[in-house]
Design a protein around this motif. Structure first.
Motif, PDB file in Angstrom:
ATOM      1  N   ARG A  94      77.813  -0.238  17.832  1.00  0.00           N
ATOM      2  CA  ARG A  94      76.611  -1.003  17.523  1.00  0.00           C
ATOM      3  C   ARG A  94      76.206  -0.684  16.089  1.00  0.00           C
ATOM      4  O   ARG A  94      76.547   0.367  15.561  1.00  0.00           O
ATOM      5  CB  ARG A  94      75.474  -0.671  18.486  1.00  0.00           C
ATOM      6  N   PRO A  95      75.483  -1.583  15.438  1.00  0.00           N
ATOM      7  CA  PRO A  95      75.051  -1.286  14.073  1.00  0.00           C
ATOM      8  C   PRO A  95      74.105  -0.085  14.044  1.00  0.00           C
ATOM      9  O   PRO A  95      73.390   0.175  15.017  1.00  0.00           O
ATOM     10  CB  PRO A  95      74.305  -2.546  13.635  1.00  0.00           C
ATOM     11  N   LEU A  96      74.109   0.631  12.947  1.00  0.00           N
ATOM     12  CA  LEU A  96      73.142   1.711  12.770  1.00  0.00           C
ATOM     13  C   LEU A  96      71.747   1.108  12.614  1.00  0.00           C
ATOM     14  O   LEU A  96      71.583   0.060  11.979  1.00  0.00           O
ATOM     15  CB  LEU A  96      73.456   2.532  11.519  1.00  0.00           C
ATOM     16  N   THR A  97      70.763   1.780  13.170  1.00  0.00           N
ATOM     17  CA  THR A  97      69.379   1.371  12.950  1.00  0.00           C
ATOM     18  C   THR A  97      68.948   1.859  11.567  1.00  0.00           C
ATOM     19  O   THR A  97      69.616   2.707  10.960  1.00  0.00           O
ATOM     20  CB  THR A  97      68.446   1.980  14.012  1.00  0.00           C
ATOM     21  N   GLN A  98      67.818   1.371  11.110  1.00  0.00           N
ATOM     22  CA  GLN A  98      67.307   1.838   9.821  1.00  0.00           C
ATOM     23  C   GLN A  98      66.991   3.329   9.879  1.00  0.00           C
ATOM     24  O   GLN A  98      67.255   4.061   8.925  1.00  0.00           O
ATOM     25  CB  GLN A  98      66.066   1.049   9.396  1.00  0.00           C
ATOM     26  N   ASP A  99      66.461   3.800  11.001  1.00  0.00           N
ATOM     27  CA  ASP A  99      66.187   5.234  11.155  1.00  0.00           C
ATOM     28  C   ASP A  99      67.466   6.053  11.062  1.00  0.00           C
ATOM     29  O   ASP A  99      67.473   7.138  10.468  1.00  0.00           O
ATOM     30  CB  ASP A  99      65.488   5.523  12.488  1.00  0.00           C
ATOM     31  N   GLU A 100      68.552   5.550  11.634  1.00  0.00           N
ATOM     32  CA  GLU A 100      69.834   6.255  11.580  1.00  0.00           C
ATOM     33  C   GLU A 100      70.401   6.260  10.160  1.00  0.00           C
ATOM     34  O   GLU A 100      70.928   7.279   9.708  1.00  0.00           O
ATOM     35  CB  GLU A 100      70.820   5.641  12.572  1.00  0.00           C
ATOM     36  N   GLU A 101      70.282   5.137   9.456  1.00  0.00           N
ATOM     37  CA  GLU A 101      70.733   5.106   8.062  1.00  0.00           C
ATOM     38  C   GLU A 101      69.916   6.091   7.223  1.00  0.00           C
ATOM     39  O   GLU A 101      70.480   6.814   6.392  1.00  0.00           O
ATOM     40  CB  GLU A 101      70.616   3.695   7.480  1.00  0.00           C
ATOM     41  N   ASP A 102      68.615   6.134   7.451  1.00  0.00           N
ATOM     42  CA  ASP A 102      67.753   7.074   6.726  1.00  0.00           C
ATOM     43  C   ASP A 102      68.136   8.517   7.038  1.00  0.00           C
ATOM     44  O   ASP A 102      68.145   9.376   6.145  1.00  0.00           O
ATOM     45  CB  ASP A 102      66.285   6.836   7.072  1.00  0.00           C
ATOM     46  N   TYR A 103      68.456   8.787   8.291  1.00  0.00           N
ATOM     47  CA  TYR A 103      68.885  10.129   8.702  1.00  0.00           C
ATOM     48  C   TYR A 103      70.168  10.527   7.963  1.00  0.00           C
ATOM     49  O   TYR A 103      70.266  11.638   7.428  1.00  0.00           O
ATOM     50  CB  TYR A 103      69.098  10.152  10.217  1.00  0.00           C
ATOM     51  N   VAL A 104      71.153   9.634   7.922  1.00  0.00           N
ATOM     52  CA  VAL A 104      72.411   9.916   7.227  1.00  0.00           C
ATOM     53  C   VAL A 104      72.128  10.203   5.750  1.00  0.00           C
ATOM     54  O   VAL A 104      72.694  11.139   5.175  1.00  0.00           O
ATOM     55  CB  VAL A 104      73.429   8.769   7.401  1.00  0.00           C
ATOM     56  N   LEU A 105      71.250   9.431   5.142  1.00  0.00           N
ATOM     57  CA  LEU A 105      70.891   9.677   3.746  1.00  0.00           C
ATOM     58  C   LEU A 105      70.267  11.057   3.566  1.00  0.00           C
ATOM     59  O   LEU A 105      70.562  11.755   2.591  1.00  0.00           O
ATOM     60  CB  LEU A 105      69.920   8.606   3.240  1.00  0.00           C
ATOM     61  N   LYS A 106      69.424  11.470   4.495  1.00  0.00           N
ATOM     62  CA  LYS A 106      68.812  12.805   4.412  1.00  0.00           C
ATOM     63  C   LYS A 106      69.864  13.901   4.525  1.00  0.00           C
ATOM     64  O   LYS A 106      69.805  14.909   3.824  1.00  0.00           O
ATOM     65  CB  LYS A 106      67.754  12.978   5.502  1.00  0.00           C
ATOM     66  N   VAL A 107      70.826  13.698   5.409  1.00  0.00           N
ATOM     67  CA  VAL A 107      71.911  14.673   5.565  1.00  0.00           C
ATOM     68  C   VAL A 107      72.697  14.786   4.260  1.00  0.00           C
ATOM     69  O   VAL A 107      72.945  15.888   3.753  1.00  0.00           O
ATOM     70  CB  VAL A 107      72.843  14.272   6.736  1.00  0.00           C
ATOM     71  N   LEU A 108      73.086  13.647   3.712  1.00  0.00           N
ATOM     72  CA  LEU A 108      73.863  13.641   2.472  1.00  0.00           C
ATOM     73  C   LEU A 108      73.061  14.226   1.314  1.00  0.00           C
ATOM     74  O   LEU A 108      73.589  15.012   0.514  1.00  0.00           O
ATOM     75  CB  LEU A 108      74.324  12.222   2.138  1.00  0.00           C
ATOM     76  N   GLU A 109      71.797  13.868   1.229  1.00  0.00           N
ATOM     77  CA  GLU A 109      70.952  14.381   0.151  1.00  0.00           C
ATOM     78  C   GLU A 109      70.818  15.895   0.221  1.00  0.00           C
ATOM     79  O   GLU A 109      70.899  16.581  -0.798  1.00  0.00           O
ATOM     80  CB  GLU A 109      69.568  13.739   0.209  1.00  0.00           C
ATOM     81  N   ARG A 110      70.646  16.421   1.413  1.00  0.00           N
ATOM     82  CA  ARG A 110      70.532  17.878   1.555  1.00  0.00           C
ATOM     83  C   ARG A 110      71.808  18.573   1.090  1.00  0.00           C
ATOM     84  O   ARG A 110      71.761  19.566   0.376  1.00  0.00           O
ATOM     85  CB  ARG A 110      70.210  18.236   3.004  1.00  0.00           C
ATOM     86  N   TRP A 111      72.964  18.058   1.523  1.00  0.00           N
ATOM     87  CA  TRP A 111      74.222  18.682   1.136  1.00  0.00           C
ATOM     88  C   TRP A 111      74.419  18.588  -0.381  1.00  0.00           C
ATOM     89  O   TRP A 111      74.791  19.572  -1.030  1.00  0.00           O
ATOM     90  CB  TRP A 111      75.398  18.019   1.866  1.00  0.00           C
ATOM     91  N   LEU A 112      74.179  17.410  -0.963  1.00  0.00           N
ATOM     92  CA  LEU A 112      74.340  17.235  -2.411  1.00  0.00           C
ATOM     93  C   LEU A 112      73.389  18.138  -3.190  1.00  0.00           C
ATOM     94  O   LEU A 112      73.789  18.749  -4.183  1.00  0.00           O
ATOM     95  CB  LEU A 112      74.124  15.771  -2.788  1.00  0.00           C
ATOM     96  N   HIS A 113      72.170  18.235  -2.731  1.00  0.00           N
ATOM     97  CA  HIS A 113      71.196  19.116  -3.394  1.00  0.00           C
ATOM     98  C   HIS A 113      71.699  20.560  -3.378  1.00  0.00           C
ATOM     99  O   HIS A 113      71.613  21.275  -4.386  1.00  0.00           O
ATOM    100  CB  HIS A 113      69.842  19.021  -2.697  1.00  0.00           C
ATOM    101  N   ASN A 114      72.237  21.000  -2.229  1.00  0.00           N
ATOM    102  CA  ASN A 114      72.765  22.360  -2.132  1.00  0.00           C
ATOM    103  C   ASN A 114      73.964  22.585  -3.054  1.00  0.00           C
ATOM    104  O   ASN A 114      74.178  23.693  -3.528  1.00  0.00           O
ATOM    105  CB  ASN A 114      73.144  22.691  -0.691  1.00  0.00           C
ATOM    106  N   GLU A 115      74.736  21.559  -3.311  1.00  0.00           N
ATOM    107  CA  GLU A 115      75.906  21.666  -4.186  1.00  0.00           C
ATOM    108  C   GLU A 115      75.517  21.769  -5.660  1.00  0.00           C
ATOM    109  O   GLU A 115      76.296  22.249  -6.471  1.00  0.00           O
ATOM    110  CB  GLU A 115      76.853  20.487  -3.985  1.00  0.00           C
ATOM    111  N   MET A 116      74.338  21.283  -5.996  1.00  0.00           N
ATOM    112  CA  MET A 116      73.890  21.333  -7.400  1.00  0.00           C
ATOM    113  C   MET A 116      73.530  22.762  -7.750  1.00  0.00           C
ATOM    114  O   MET A 116      73.594  23.201  -8.842  1.00  0.00           O
ATOM    115  CB  MET A 116      72.698  20.411  -7.628  1.00  0.00           C
TER     116      MET A 116
END
Length: 116
Positions: A94-116
């Motif tokens: 099924r398509p991702l909901t907007q909440d799920e897309e936002d969650y994935v973005l938060k996950v990616l942002e946290r990891w990228l921030h930690n890599e900086m």
């Protein structure tokens, strides 16, 4: 969807996931463009490569390098719908909901921030 602290604790125990780190051009690109711009790119990648209900090349749609987001997706198990189901409890088919897309973005942002 999982609590981010719980998720990152689990990811840190995965031999495969914890080997991913930004290096070379990907790290320089993140530092040059800045995290806000990279997150905009991530949103576009998620919408096109992860959010649809059916992805013709699911499991192979995310390259291993070429953009910091790609590395982050593999490091955080946000690379395909199978990994999203296994690691993040987001069902396939099924398509991702907007909440799920936002969650994935938060996950990616946290990891990228930690890599900086």
């Amino acid at each position: 969807m999982r609590d981010l602290d719980e998720l990152f604790a689990a990811l840190s125990k995965s031999a495969f996931r914890k080997k991913f780190h930004l290096q070379g051009k990907d790290l320089v690109y993140l530092q040059t463009k800045g995290l806000p711009t990279i997150i905009v790119h991530a949103g576009d990648f998620i919408a096109k490569r992860l959010a649809p209900a059916v992805i013709k090349n699911d499991g192979k749609q995310t390259p291993f390098r070429g953009h910091p987001v790609f590395v982050a997706q593999h490091a955080t198990a946000c690379c395909c719908r199978g990994c999203l189901e296994k690691w993040h409890r987001i069902p396939k088919g099924r398509p991702l909901t907007q909440d799920e897309e936002d969650y994935v973005l938060k996950v990616l942002e946290r990891w990228l921030h930690n890599e900086m």
